[in-house]
Design a protein around this motif. Structure first.
Motif, PDB file in Angstrom:
ATOM      1  N   GLY A  57       0.746  -0.997   0.058  1.00 20.75           N
ATOM      2  CA  GLY A  57       0.072   0.053   0.145  1.00 20.75           C
ATOM      3  C   GLY A  57       0.870   1.236  -0.059  1.00 20.75           C
ATOM      4  O   GLY A  57       0.320   2.350   0.498  1.00 20.75           O
ATOM      5  N   MET A  58       1.977   1.206  -0.416  1.00 21.74           N
ATOM      6  CA  MET A  58       2.735   2.226  -0.500  1.00 21.74           C
ATOM      7  C   MET A  58       3.444   2.630  -2.013  1.00 21.74           C
ATOM      8  O   MET A  58       4.389   3.492  -2.270  1.00 21.74           O
ATOM      9  CB  MET A  58       4.233   2.107   0.190  1.00 21.74           C
ATOM     10  CG  MET A  58       3.976   1.640   1.603  1.00 21.74           C
ATOM     11  SD  MET A  58       3.192   3.103   2.723  1.00 21.74           S
ATOM     12  CE  MET A  58       4.315   4.256   2.746  1.00 21.74           C
ATOM     13  N   GLU A  59       2.282   2.508  -2.879  1.00 27.40           N
ATOM     14  CA  GLU A  59       2.604   2.783  -4.276  1.00 27.40           C
ATOM     15  C   GLU A  59       3.588   2.032  -5.012  1.00 27.40           C
ATOM     16  O   GLU A  59       4.160   2.822  -6.110  1.00 27.40           O
ATOM     17  CB  GLU A  59       2.669   4.285  -4.436  1.00 27.40           C
ATOM     18  CG  GLU A  59       1.536   5.091  -3.935  1.00 27.40           C
ATOM     19  CD  GLU A  59       1.700   6.587  -3.969  1.00 27.40           C
ATOM     20  OE1 GLU A  59       1.891   7.045  -5.230  1.00 27.40           O
ATOM     21  OE2 GLU A  59       1.456   7.230  -2.834  1.00 27.40           O
ATOM     22  N   GLU A  60       4.339   1.006  -4.539  1.00 26.10           N
ATOM     23  CA  GLU A  60       5.496   0.389  -5.132  1.00 26.10           C
ATOM     24  C   GLU A  60       4.831  -0.337  -6.546  1.00 26.10           C
ATOM     25  O   GLU A  60       5.505  -0.679  -7.298  1.00 26.10           O
ATOM     26  CB  GLU A  60       6.130  -0.596  -4.197  1.00 26.10           C
ATOM     27  CG  GLU A  60       5.266  -1.621  -3.842  1.00 26.10           C
ATOM     28  CD  GLU A  60       4.559  -1.377  -2.497  1.00 26.10           C
ATOM     29  OE1 GLU A  60       3.628  -0.960  -2.466  1.00 26.10           O
ATOM     30  OE2 GLU A  60       5.086  -1.837  -1.328  1.00 26.10           O
ATOM     31  N   VAL A  61       3.438  -0.717  -6.357  1.00 28.16           N
ATOM     32  CA  VAL A  61       3.116  -1.192  -7.481  1.00 28.16           C
ATOM     33  C   VAL A  61       1.711  -0.327  -7.794  1.00 28.16           C
ATOM     34  O   VAL A  61       0.972  -0.023  -6.704  1.00 28.16           O
ATOM     35  CB  VAL A  61       2.754  -2.813  -7.466  1.00 28.16           C
ATOM     36  CG1 VAL A  61       2.258  -3.218  -6.159  1.00 28.16           C
ATOM     37  CG2 VAL A  61       2.103  -3.325  -8.395  1.00 28.16           C
ATOM     38  N   VAL A  62       1.195  -0.135  -8.848  1.00 23.17           N
ATOM     39  CA  VAL A  62       0.104   0.692  -9.151  1.00 23.17           C
ATOM     40  C   VAL A  62      -1.050  -0.165 -10.240  1.00 23.17           C
ATOM     41  O   VAL A  62      -0.627  -0.889 -11.006  1.00 23.17           O
ATOM     42  CB  VAL A  62       0.045   2.129  -9.826  1.00 23.17           C
ATOM     43  CG1 VAL A  62       0.935   2.843  -8.870  1.00 23.17           C
ATOM     44  CG2 VAL A  62       0.756   2.120 -11.101  1.00 23.17           C
ATOM     45  N   ALA A  63      -2.070  -0.077  -9.769  1.00 28.13           N
ATOM     46  CA  ALA A  63      -3.233  -0.662 -10.865  1.00 28.13           C
ATOM     47  C   ALA A  63      -4.029   0.656 -11.458  1.00 28.13           C
ATOM     48  O   ALA A  63      -4.514   1.513 -10.716  1.00 28.13           O
ATOM     49  CB  ALA A  63      -4.106  -1.461  -9.856  1.00 28.13           C
ATOM     50  N   ILE A  64      -4.234   0.329 -12.942  1.00 23.57           N
ATOM     51  CA  ILE A  64      -4.949   1.400 -13.659  1.00 23.57           C
ATOM     52  C   ILE A  64      -6.279   0.653 -14.003  1.00 23.57           C
ATOM     53  O   ILE A  64      -6.046  -0.537 -14.665  1.00 23.57           O
ATOM     54  CB  ILE A  64      -4.158   1.822 -14.717  1.00 23.57           C
ATOM     55  CG1 ILE A  64      -2.738   2.389 -14.254  1.00 23.57           C
ATOM     56  CG2 ILE A  64      -4.966   3.058 -15.375  1.00 23.57           C
ATOM     57  CD1 ILE A  64      -1.931   2.744 -15.450  1.00 23.57           C
TER      58      ILE A  64
END
Ligand SMILES: [Zn+2]
Ligand SMILES: [Zn+2]
Length: 229
Positions: A57-64
């Motif tokens: 939950g620290m933006e190391e991976v993002v979902a679009i």
């Protein structure tokens, strides 16, 4: 249960390829079992495994995500990229598709063959869908029956092969910068704190969008629109 990692149970199920368990857990977030939340769970598990990513939950991976239907809850739950942790990006395209990306830009886009999913619907379910969801004229028994049929269909859809329901592509994504932390100012009308870039000035004082009668963006069932009070 691993106390260090609140998502351990989800990650274990992803590693084990246990889509049934993921869908059951997703019900806690989504509130019911349905075909498109199931396909969201399935797509997300595939992308997470293929990219080999973990979210804290620290933006190391993002979902679009490209839709705000039931599909998106499966994506949020399984990828851990959520509305609240700034790792969910919403593009108002109205397509049942999503991209999972690392900060490096390496990503995978999965688009769902939505018509293939709908084919799994029995005539009874289609009729009830029209009555309960489209026309909103179902009674309690109709609701209950639709829920049963939806649940059956949701778990059945998990059994379809990825190739049958998905188009999967490697993509390179321009990942937005980490969310900035803004200072707050006080609205001179309602007295509530408001993130500085959202505040407007009136007579030399800060005023929030809600008090300003100016246009603002809203994400609702129909997608993003501008609203004026
Ligand atoms: Zn749903
Ligand atoms: Zn205000």
């Amino acid at each position: 249960m691993n106390k260090e990692n609140p998502r351990q149970e989800i990650e274990d199920a992803i590693d084990a390829g246990d889509l049934n368990r993921l869908l059951k857990m997703n019900g806690m977030l989504h509130g019911h079992f349905c075909p498109f939340s199931a396909i969201g769970v399935k797509a997300a598990a595939r992308a997470v495994r293929e990219l080999g990513v973990r979210s804290t939950g620290m933006e190391e991976v993002v979902a679009i995500v490209e839709t705000n239907n039931c599909f998106s809850d499966g994506i949020q739950f399984v990828t851990g990229c959520s509305f609240g942790n700034n790792a969910l990006i919403y593009r108002d395209f109205g397509k049942t598709a999503f991209t999972l990306a690392k900060r490096s830009g390496e990503g995978i886009r999965i688009s769902v063959r939505a018509d293939r999913v709908t084919e799994e619907r029995s005539p009874e379910a289609t009729e009830l869908w029209e009555k309960v969801v489209v026309k909103r004229s179902g009674n309690e028994a109709d609701n209950k029956r639709l829920n049963e049929l939806w649940k059956e269909m949701a778990f059945r859809i998990l059994e379809l092969t990825d190739e049958e329901v998905f188009d999967i592509k490697k993509v390179t994504v321009d990942v937005p910068a980490y969310a900035r932390i803004f200072t707050s100012v006080k609205c001179s009308v309602c007295g509530e704190n408001v993130m500085e870039p959202r505040a407007r000035m009136k007579d030399g004082k800060h005023i929030c969008l809600a008090c300003s009668n100016q246009e603002y963006y809203q994400l609702a069932g129909d997608g993003i629109s501008t609203v004026t009070r």
